[in-house]
Design an enzyme around this catalytic site. Structure first.
Site, PDB file in Angstrom:
ATOM      1  N   GLU A 152      27.073  40.653  42.040  1.00 27.44           N
ATOM      2  CA  GLU A 152      25.976  41.150  41.180  1.00 27.44           C
ATOM      3  C   GLU A 152      25.192  42.300  41.808  1.00 27.44           C
ATOM      4  O   GLU A 152      24.648  43.142  41.079  1.00 27.44           O
ATOM      5  CB  GLU A 152      25.010  40.002  40.845  1.00 27.44           C
ATOM      6  CG  GLU A 152      25.548  39.000  39.836  1.00 27.44           C
ATOM      7  CD  GLU A 152      26.395  37.897  40.455  1.00 27.44           C
ATOM      8  OE1 GLU A 152      26.703  37.971  41.669  1.00 27.44           O
ATOM      9  OE2 GLU A 152      26.742  36.958  39.721  1.00 27.44           O
ATOM     10  N   GLY A 181      29.430  34.944  37.395  1.00 23.01           N
ATOM     11  CA  GLY A 181      29.327  33.717  36.596  1.00 23.01           C
ATOM     12  C   GLY A 181      30.558  32.827  36.705  1.00 23.01           C
ATOM     13  O   GLY A 181      30.477  31.618  36.477  1.00 23.01           O
ATOM     14  N   GLU A 239      30.051  30.932  39.822  1.00 27.41           N
ATOM     15  CA  GLU A 239      28.969  29.979  39.520  1.00 27.41           C
ATOM     16  C   GLU A 239      29.465  28.817  38.653  1.00 27.41           C
ATOM     17  O   GLU A 239      29.062  27.669  38.844  1.00 27.41           O
ATOM     18  CB  GLU A 239      27.824  30.717  38.811  1.00 27.41           C
ATOM     19  CG  GLU A 239      27.113  31.688  39.745  1.00 27.41           C
ATOM     20  CD  GLU A 239      26.137  32.593  39.014  1.00 27.41           C
ATOM     21  OE1 GLU A 239      26.591  33.418  38.191  1.00 27.41           O
ATOM     22  OE2 GLU A 239      24.933  32.473  39.260  1.00 27.41           O
ATOM     23  N   ALA A 260      29.910  37.118  34.108  1.00 28.65           N
ATOM     24  CA  ALA A 260      29.248  37.292  32.815  1.00 28.65           C
ATOM     25  C   ALA A 260      29.782  38.585  32.213  1.00 28.65           C
ATOM     26  O   ALA A 260      30.246  39.476  32.940  1.00 28.65           O
ATOM     27  CB  ALA A 260      27.745  37.379  33.015  1.00 28.65           C
TER      28      ALA A 260
HETATM   29  N1  COA Z   1      32.546  41.766  31.913  1.00 29.70           N
HETATM   30  C1  COA Z   1      33.125  42.442  30.909  1.00 29.70           C
HETATM   31  N2  COA Z   1      34.397  42.876  30.952  1.00 29.70           N
HETATM   32  C2  COA Z   1      35.100  42.605  32.064  1.00 29.70           C
HETATM   33  C3  COA Z   1      34.560  41.901  33.151  1.00 29.70           C
HETATM   34  C4  COA Z   1      33.217  41.475  33.047  1.00 29.70           C
HETATM   35  N3  COA Z   1      32.619  40.784  34.022  1.00 29.70           N
HETATM   36  N4  COA Z   1      35.502  41.820  34.119  1.00 29.70           N
HETATM   37  C5  COA Z   1      36.593  42.426  33.643  1.00 29.70           C
HETATM   38  N5  COA Z   1      36.364  42.908  32.397  1.00 29.70           N
HETATM   39  C6  COA Z   1      37.288  43.625  31.525  1.00 29.70           C
HETATM   40  C7  COA Z   1      37.471  45.072  31.964  1.00 29.70           C
HETATM   41  O1  COA Z   1      36.418  45.873  31.472  1.00 29.70           O
HETATM   42  C8  COA Z   1      38.809  45.389  31.352  1.00 29.70           C
HETATM   43  O2  COA Z   1      38.624  45.611  29.978  1.00 29.70           O
HETATM   44  P1  COA Z   1      39.383  46.853  29.222  1.00 29.70           P
HETATM   45  O3  COA Z   1      40.845  46.551  29.415  1.00 29.70           O
HETATM   46  O4  COA Z   1      38.943  46.747  27.814  1.00 29.70           O
HETATM   47  O5  COA Z   1      38.961  48.090  29.947  1.00 29.70           O
HETATM   48  C9  COA Z   1      39.579  44.087  31.498  1.00 29.70           C
HETATM   49  O6  COA Z   1      38.585  43.071  31.635  1.00 29.70           O
HETATM   50  C10 COA Z   1      40.486  44.036  32.697  1.00 29.70           C
HETATM   51  O7  COA Z   1      39.720  44.316  33.851  1.00 29.70           O
HETATM   52  P2  COA Z   1      40.072  45.507  34.895  1.00 29.70           P
HETATM   53  O8  COA Z   1      38.795  45.888  35.564  1.00 29.70           O
HETATM   54  O9  COA Z   1      40.838  46.566  34.199  1.00 29.70           O
HETATM   55  O10 COA Z   1      41.023  44.742  35.899  1.00 29.70           O
HETATM   56  P3  COA Z   1      41.272  45.097  37.457  1.00 29.70           P
HETATM   57  O11 COA Z   1      42.433  44.269  37.877  1.00 29.70           O
HETATM   58  O12 COA Z   1      41.338  46.565  37.642  1.00 29.70           O
HETATM   59  O13 COA Z   1      39.960  44.586  38.214  1.00 29.70           O
HETATM   60  C11 COA Z   1      38.175  43.024  38.712  1.00 29.70           C
HETATM   61  C12 COA Z   1      39.641  43.211  38.239  1.00 29.70           C
HETATM   62  C13 COA Z   1      37.849  41.544  38.551  1.00 29.70           C
HETATM   63  C14 COA Z   1      38.054  43.432  40.193  1.00 29.70           C
HETATM   64  C15 COA Z   1      37.236  43.899  37.842  1.00 29.70           C
HETATM   65  O14 COA Z   1      37.522  43.627  36.476  1.00 29.70           O
HETATM   66  C16 COA Z   1      35.766  43.641  38.057  1.00 29.70           C
HETATM   67  O15 COA Z   1      35.213  44.089  39.044  1.00 29.70           O
HETATM   68  N6  COA Z   1      35.094  42.924  37.113  1.00 29.70           N
HETATM   69  C17 COA Z   1      33.680  42.701  37.142  1.00 29.70           C
HETATM   70  C18 COA Z   1      33.351  41.631  38.170  1.00 29.70           C
HETATM   71  C19 COA Z   1      31.849  41.454  38.230  1.00 29.70           C
HETATM   72  O16 COA Z   1      31.102  42.314  38.647  1.00 29.70           O
HETATM   73  N7  COA Z   1      31.410  40.245  37.836  1.00 29.70           N
HETATM   74  C20 COA Z   1      30.036  39.880  37.897  1.00 29.70           C
HETATM   75  C21 COA Z   1      29.351  40.140  36.616  1.00 29.70           C
HETATM   76  S1  COA Z   1      27.654  39.651  36.685  1.00 29.70           S
END
Ligand code: COA
Length: 259
Positions: free
Chosen positions: A134, A111, A114, A65
């Site tokens: 989460e 999500g 999911e 999400a």
């Molecule tokens: N919501 C909003 N933005 C997200 C996102 C999310 N769930 N997951 C990634 N993004 C965005 C990042 O903020 C970043 O945006 P920016 O370039 O404007 O800063 C972009 O997507 C790229 O992500 P980034 O984190 O830079 O890539 P990474 O390769 O370093 O890491 C992940 C990849 C997937 C490990 C990391 O993005 C992450 O942990 N995301 C959240 C996962 C999460 O907790 N999901 C559950 C949500 S309930």
């Protein structure tokens, strides 16, 4: 037509690509709204026989999400977000009479995991990673993750993944039964399409019957065996069941009409 989705219908195989690659295809309100709309079309459009859901780019299926929308939420807003998503998207996918297959092409987190689990089954690319992180945000899954993960991989493994927030790779997901196949990323859509094509060659009402009866096994309000008996019986009144038996007896391929 959509701001956050790409869609394509190739001979009845309808591909939905979540298209926010710069945000790793995170599910914001617009994506949920557009998914709800496109799923309604899937239900209604006779030209769609099966659906593949995938993510844009080579890095992510869906990274969860959209966390940037969380800061303004209170308990009421959080509940509404989960309820709307579950009702309009995730449950609609699970209960759709047409098969949904997730082609998981990278991160499937929160999500995203999911969404993949709401589909009827999953094919993953070798770079895919799955998890429900989460707890790192002080939350739990809200789009059915606690329920579907436990069903798909068992209670103990689900509890561990949910409580640690750990990610698993595609190989572990295959071992756990979370995905049916792991293939090189370049071959992911081809493999998924091959499976959809095979399913599309069968009688559509029988496919709908499989989905309905299997889902009944996990629905406490239903007796799955009774659902199976009545679905099996009802299918005998379809043209396709007559065609299937006739084709077998005449040693030819059946030509199903969906009636
Ligand atoms: N919501 C909003 N933005 C997200 C996102 C999310 N769930 N997951 C990634 N993004 C965005 C990042 O903020 C970043 O945006 P920016 O370039 O404007 O800063 C972009 O997507 C790229 O992500 P980034 O984190 O830079 O890539 P990474 O390769 O370093 O890491 C992940 C990849 C997937 C490990 C990391 O993005 C992450 O942990 N995301 C959240 C996962 C999460 O907790 N999901 C559950 C949500 S309930």
């Amino acid at each position: 037509m959509y701001q956050t989705l790409l869609t394509n219908n190739d001979k009845g195989i309808f591909t939905i690509t979540i298209n926010r690659p710069d945000k790793l295809n995170a599910l914001n309100k617009k994506v949920i709204e557009e998914l709800a709309a496109v799923i309604n079309d899937v239900y209604a459009d006779p030209a769609i026989q099966s659906v593949i859901i995938t993510g844009s780019g080579s890095k992510a299926f869906v990274a969860g999400a959209d966390i940037s929308e969380f800061s303004t939420l209170n308990s009421r807003g959080g509940r509404d977000l989960a309820e709307r998503g579950q009702t309009l998207v995730f449950d609609k996918i699970e209960n759709c009479p047409k098969p949904f297959i997730a082609a998981v092409n990278g991160f499937a987190l929160g999500g995203g995991c999911e969404l993949a689990m709401a589909c009827h089954f999953r094919v993953a690319s070798d770079n895919a990673k799955f998890g429900q992180p989460e707890v790192n945000l002080g939350l739990i899954p809200g789009y059915g993750g606690t329920q579907r993960l436990a069903r798909l991989i068992g209670k103990g493994r689900a509890m561990e993944l949910l409580m640690t927030g750990a990610l698993i790779d595609a190989k572990a997901a295959l071992d756990y039964g979370l995905v049916n196949y792991v293939v090189p990323q370049t071959g992911l859509l081809a493999k998924t399409k091959e499976l959809a094509e095979l399913i599309n060659s069968k009688a559509p009402l029988a496919i709908a019957g499989c989905i309905n009866a299997v889902n009944a096994a996990f629905d406490k309000s239903k007796n799955g065996y009774e659902v199976e008996i009545s679905t099996f019986g009802n299918l005998f009144d379809t043209e396709d069941a007559k065609e299937g038996a006739a084709a077998f007896m005449e040693k030819r391929k059946p030509l199903f009409s969906g009636r």
